[in-house]
Design a protein around this motif. Structure first.
Motif, PDB file in Angstrom:
ATOM      1  N   GLY A  11       0.817  -1.215   0.000  1.00 38.42           N
ATOM      2  CA  GLY A  11       0.000   0.000   0.000  1.00 38.42           C
ATOM      3  C   GLY A  11       0.846   1.257   0.000  1.00 38.42           C
ATOM      4  O   GLY A  11       0.643   2.170   0.805  1.00 38.42           O
ATOM      5  N   ALA A  12       1.814   1.309  -0.944  1.00 35.49           N
ATOM      6  CA  ALA A  12       2.767   2.431  -0.933  1.00 35.49           C
ATOM      7  C   ALA A  12       2.477   3.460  -2.021  1.00 35.49           C
ATOM      8  O   ALA A  12       3.284   4.345  -2.279  1.00 35.49           O
ATOM      9  CB  ALA A  12       4.188   1.896  -1.081  1.00 35.49           C
ATOM     10  N   GLY A  15      -0.434   8.130   0.734  1.00 36.81           N
ATOM     11  CA  GLY A  15      -0.525   8.265   2.186  1.00 36.81           C
ATOM     12  C   GLY A  15       0.710   7.830   2.952  1.00 36.81           C
ATOM     13  O   GLY A  15       1.850   8.139   2.585  1.00 36.81           O
ATOM     14  N   ILE A  16       0.457   7.085   4.013  1.00 34.87           N
ATOM     15  CA  ILE A  16       1.535   6.694   4.929  1.00 34.87           C
ATOM     16  C   ILE A  16       2.532   5.760   4.233  1.00 34.87           C
ATOM     17  O   ILE A  16       3.749   5.899   4.390  1.00 34.87           O
ATOM     18  CB  ILE A  16       0.924   6.022   6.183  1.00 34.87           C
ATOM     19  N   GLY A  17       2.011   4.805   3.431  1.00 35.11           N
ATOM     20  CA  GLY A  17       2.901   3.863   2.738  1.00 35.11           C
ATOM     21  C   GLY A  17       3.855   4.574   1.799  1.00 35.11           C
ATOM     22  O   GLY A  17       5.041   4.222   1.712  1.00 35.11           O
ATOM     23  N   ASN A  34       4.149  -1.556  -3.495  1.00 30.34           N
ATOM     24  CA  ASN A  34       2.934  -2.342  -3.792  1.00 30.34           C
ATOM     25  C   ASN A  34       1.706  -1.416  -3.803  1.00 30.34           C
ATOM     26  O   ASN A  34       1.649  -0.437  -3.064  1.00 30.34           O
ATOM     27  CB  ASN A  34       2.767  -3.449  -2.738  1.00 30.34           C
ATOM     28  N   TYR A  35       0.764  -1.749  -4.678  1.00 23.28           N
ATOM     29  CA  TYR A  35      -0.520  -1.035  -4.744  1.00 23.28           C
ATOM     30  C   TYR A  35      -1.566  -2.057  -5.152  1.00 23.28           C
ATOM     31  O   TYR A  35      -1.215  -3.157  -5.611  1.00 23.28           O
ATOM     32  CB  TYR A  35      -0.453   0.105  -5.787  1.00 23.28           C
ATOM     33  N   ASP A  62      -3.204  -7.624  -4.736  1.00 19.67           N
ATOM     34  CA  ASP A  62      -4.148  -7.506  -3.625  1.00 19.67           C
ATOM     35  C   ASP A  62      -3.603  -8.381  -2.504  1.00 19.67           C
ATOM     36  O   ASP A  62      -3.630  -9.616  -2.603  1.00 19.67           O
ATOM     37  CB  ASP A  62      -5.534  -7.993  -4.086  1.00 19.67           C
ATOM     38  N   VAL A  63      -3.117  -7.752  -1.442  1.00 22.43           N
ATOM     39  CA  VAL A  63      -2.435  -8.536  -0.397  1.00 22.43           C
ATOM     40  C   VAL A  63      -3.382  -9.492   0.327  1.00 22.43           C
ATOM     41  O   VAL A  63      -2.928 -10.435   0.979  1.00 22.43           O
ATOM     42  CB  VAL A  63      -1.696  -7.644   0.635  1.00 22.43           C
ATOM     43  N   SER A  64      -4.686  -9.266   0.204  1.00 23.74           N
ATOM     44  CA  SER A  64      -5.632 -10.165   0.874  1.00 23.74           C
ATOM     45  C   SER A  64      -5.718 -11.520   0.173  1.00 23.74           C
ATOM     46  O   SER A  64      -6.279 -12.475   0.709  1.00 23.74           O
ATOM     47  CB  SER A  64      -7.027  -9.538   0.947  1.00 23.74           C
ATOM     48  N   ALA A  90      -0.629  -1.795   3.951  1.00 22.59           N
ATOM     49  CA  ALA A  90      -1.906  -1.726   3.219  1.00 22.59           C
ATOM     50  C   ALA A  90      -3.068  -1.865   4.191  1.00 22.59           C
ATOM     51  O   ALA A  90      -3.073  -2.755   5.042  1.00 22.59           O
ATOM     52  CB  ALA A  90      -1.969  -2.844   2.174  1.00 22.59           C
ATOM     53  N   GLY A  91      -4.038  -0.975   4.060  1.00 19.77           N
ATOM     54  CA  GLY A  91      -5.182  -1.037   4.973  1.00 19.77           C
ATOM     55  C   GLY A  91      -6.388  -0.337   4.398  1.00 19.77           C
ATOM     56  O   GLY A  91      -6.265   0.540   3.545  1.00 19.77           O
ATOM     57  N   ARG A 108     -14.152  -7.940   4.790  1.00 22.32           N
ATOM     58  CA  ARG A 108     -13.185  -7.300   3.889  1.00 22.32           C
ATOM     59  C   ARG A 108     -12.076  -6.577   4.665  1.00 22.32           C
ATOM     60  O   ARG A 108     -10.899  -6.649   4.301  1.00 22.32           O
ATOM     61  CB  ARG A 108     -13.906  -6.308   2.956  1.00 22.32           C
ATOM     62  N   VAL A 112      -8.073  -7.650   4.351  1.00 20.22           N
ATOM     63  CA  VAL A 112      -6.975  -6.789   3.877  1.00 20.22           C
ATOM     64  C   VAL A 112      -6.005  -6.483   5.021  1.00 20.22           C
ATOM     65  O   VAL A 112      -4.793  -6.704   4.912  1.00 20.22           O
ATOM     66  CB  VAL A 112      -7.513  -5.462   3.271  1.00 20.22           C
ATOM     67  N   PHE A 186      -3.993   9.986  14.595  1.00 18.60           N
ATOM     68  CA  PHE A 186      -4.784  10.665  13.567  1.00 18.60           C
ATOM     69  C   PHE A 186      -3.811  11.307  12.566  1.00 18.60           C
ATOM     70  O   PHE A 186      -3.189  12.316  12.866  1.00 18.60           O
ATOM     71  CB  PHE A 186      -5.652  11.732  14.235  1.00 18.60           C
ATOM     72  N   ASP A 190      -5.705  10.255   2.647  1.00 19.66           N
ATOM     73  CA  ASP A 190      -7.014  10.007   2.017  1.00 19.66           C
ATOM     74  C   ASP A 190      -7.968   9.317   2.998  1.00 19.66           C
ATOM     75  O   ASP A 190      -9.180   9.531   2.955  1.00 19.66           O
ATOM     76  CB  ASP A 190      -6.864   9.087   0.799  1.00 19.66           C
TER      77      ASP A 190
HETATM   78  P1  NAP Z   1      -4.727   5.383   2.385  1.00 19.57           P
HETATM   79  O1  NAP Z   1      -4.258   6.768   2.117  1.00 19.57           O
HETATM   80  O2  NAP Z   1      -6.170   5.056   2.250  1.00 19.57           O
HETATM   81  O3  NAP Z   1      -3.861   4.371   1.477  1.00 19.57           O
HETATM   82  C1  NAP Z   1      -4.117   3.000   1.529  1.00 19.57           C
HETATM   83  C2  NAP Z   1      -3.050   2.256   0.757  1.00 19.57           C
HETATM   84  O4  NAP Z   1      -3.312   0.847   0.866  1.00 19.57           O
HETATM   85  C3  NAP Z   1      -3.066   2.568  -0.741  1.00 19.57           C
HETATM   86  O5  NAP Z   1      -1.744   2.545  -1.217  1.00 19.57           O
HETATM   87  C4  NAP Z   1      -3.874   1.408  -1.334  1.00 19.57           C
HETATM   88  O6  NAP Z   1      -3.533   1.121  -2.700  1.00 19.57           O
HETATM   89  C5  NAP Z   1      -3.407   0.271  -0.433  1.00 19.57           C
HETATM   90  N1  NAP Z   1      -4.316  -0.871  -0.389  1.00 19.57           N
HETATM   91  C6  NAP Z   1      -5.623  -0.905  -0.009  1.00 19.57           C
HETATM   92  N2  NAP Z   1      -6.112  -2.159  -0.139  1.00 19.57           N
HETATM   93  C7  NAP Z   1      -5.096  -2.931  -0.570  1.00 19.57           C
HETATM   94  C8  NAP Z   1      -4.978  -4.308  -0.892  1.00 19.57           C
HETATM   95  N3  NAP Z   1      -6.013  -5.145  -0.772  1.00 19.57           N
HETATM   96  N4  NAP Z   1      -3.780  -4.770  -1.338  1.00 19.57           N
HETATM   97  C9  NAP Z   1      -2.717  -3.939  -1.470  1.00 19.57           C
HETATM   98  N5  NAP Z   1      -2.772  -2.614  -1.185  1.00 19.57           N
HETATM   99  C10 NAP Z   1      -3.950  -2.130  -0.746  1.00 19.57           C
HETATM  100  O7  NAP Z   1      -4.340   4.929   3.878  1.00 19.57           O
HETATM  101  P2  NAP Z   1      -3.323   5.570   4.931  1.00 19.57           P
HETATM  102  O8  NAP Z   1      -4.058   6.555   5.745  1.00 19.57           O
HETATM  103  O9  NAP Z   1      -2.042   5.954   4.282  1.00 19.57           O
HETATM  104  O10 NAP Z   1      -3.093   4.293   5.872  1.00 19.57           O
HETATM  105  C11 NAP Z   1      -1.991   3.417   5.724  1.00 19.57           C
HETATM  106  C12 NAP Z   1      -2.007   2.443   6.889  1.00 19.57           C
HETATM  107  O11 NAP Z   1      -1.940   3.175   8.125  1.00 19.57           O
HETATM  108  C13 NAP Z   1      -3.284   1.600   6.965  1.00 19.57           C
HETATM  109  O12 NAP Z   1      -2.973   0.292   7.398  1.00 19.57           O
HETATM  110  C14 NAP Z   1      -4.101   2.315   8.016  1.00 19.57           C
HETATM  111  O13 NAP Z   1      -5.026   1.458   8.641  1.00 19.57           O
HETATM  112  C15 NAP Z   1      -3.023   2.799   8.961  1.00 19.57           C
HETATM  113  N6  NAP Z   1      -3.427   3.927   9.798  1.00 19.57           N
HETATM  114  C16 NAP Z   1      -3.793   5.117   9.259  1.00 19.57           C
HETATM  115  C17 NAP Z   1      -4.178   6.162  10.092  1.00 19.57           C
HETATM  116  C18 NAP Z   1      -4.596   7.517   9.566  1.00 19.57           C
HETATM  117  O14 NAP Z   1      -5.005   8.362  10.373  1.00 19.57           O
HETATM  118  N7  NAP Z   1      -4.513   7.793   8.283  1.00 19.57           N
HETATM  119  C19 NAP Z   1      -4.182   5.976  11.471  1.00 19.57           C
HETATM  120  C20 NAP Z   1      -3.800   4.748  11.992  1.00 19.57           C
HETATM  121  C21 NAP Z   1      -3.409   3.729  11.144  1.00 19.57           C
HETATM  122  P3  NAP Z   1      -4.301   1.854  -3.951  1.00 19.57           P
HETATM  123  O15 NAP Z   1      -3.768   3.276  -3.981  1.00 19.57           O
HETATM  124  O16 NAP Z   1      -3.904   1.051  -5.135  1.00 19.57           O
HETATM  125  O17 NAP Z   1      -5.763   1.814  -3.621  1.00 19.57           O
END
Ligand code: NAP
Length: 246
Positions: A11-12, A15-17, A34-35, A62-64, A90-91, A108, A112, A186, A190
């Protein structure tokens, strides 16, 4: 420095990835981006790394899906020769109160966030055991530690990741592999962009530092755990939440 190391970040593409991939690349590691669907964004991250002289490759999976996770790891090894650092980032969220949460939405999120991490670990660990070294970093959430109304599925998946982290740390520590988790609070991505300004202001009230976090804040903790400086740290969960959950 992570020169001659390869990091696989799930999930890079955003966002965070994405921030983790850029930060690990800055430390000298070759990065597998990975995406699941956003190929063009993932390729932008590759270009950004290549522009600064680094090595990176985007791989969709799809890592799932157990087989897709296996193909992802195999391709990473084929291209870069090893996988030294795995970041299970990825999340997804599918929020809802328990009275309305569908079985599909529960499944789901677990598939994931939790099974996806298992799938990648399952394929990477044999490589790390063979090379007798490795770093696994799971991105959980403070929600997995303290819970959150409307996120029963997400919190369960993230709490599950903590159990996975601690169990693997005990299981494969003797093989020179550390397994840790980072629990963001927090963070502006996205995933949190749907929240109104009013909700964000209310969240800040519960944060000791009175501000939201950035993806780079999380990436810094991941870089530390991937580095030689964290060699004697395993089985831990580091919260990166500005003081939201202690
Ligand atoms: P995000 O902006 O929604 O990005 C999600 C990333 O995960 C995207 O690169 C997406 O790929 C990828 N992804 C989703 N489903 C996938 C799958 N089945 N297989 C492979 N890749 C997949 O999320 P984020 O906020 O950066 O969060 C990253 C991680 O931090 C997550 O695990 C989230 O739960 C955790 N987290 C986030 C927060 C927060 O406040 N944002 C807080 C605590 C924890 P595509 O671009 O191809 O869709």
């Amino acid at each position: 420095m992570l020169k001659d190391k390869t990091a696989l970040v799930t999930g890079a593409s955003r966002g965070i990835g994405r921030a983790i991939a850029l930060a690990l690349a800055k430390e000298g590691a070759a990065i597998v981006i990975n995406y699941v669907s956003n190929r063009s964004l993932a390729e932008e991250v590759v270009r950004e790394i290549e522009k600064t002289g680094g090595k990176a490759l985007a791989i969709g999976a799809d890592v799932s899906n157990f087989e897709e996770a296996g193909a992802l790891v195999a391709k990473a090894k084929e291209v870069f020769g090893s996988v030294d650092i795995l970041v299970n980032n990825a999340g997804v969220t599918k929020d809802g109160l328990i009275m309305r949460m569908t079985e599909e939405d529960f499944d789901r999120v677990l598939e994931v966030n939790l099974k996806g991490a298992f799938n990648c670990c399952r394929h990477v660990v044999p490589l790390m055991v063979k090379q007798r070294s490795g770093r696994i970093i799971n991105i959980t959430s403070i929600v997995g530690l303290v819970g959150n109304a409307g996120q029963a599925n997400y919190a369960a998946s993230k709490a599950g990741l903590v159990g996975l982290t601690k169990s693997l740390a005990k299981e494969i520590g003797s093989r020179g592999i550390t397994v840790n988790a980072v629990a963001p609070g927090f963070i502006e991505t996205d995933m949190t962009s749907g929240l109104t300004e009013k909700m964000k202001e209310a969240a800040k009230e519960n944060i000791a530092l009175k501000k939201l976090g950035t993806p780079a804040d999380v990436a810094n903790a991941v870089c530390f755990l991937a580095s030689e400086k964290a060699a004697y740290i395993t089985g831990q969960v580091i919260s990166v939440d500005g003081g939201m959950s202690f």
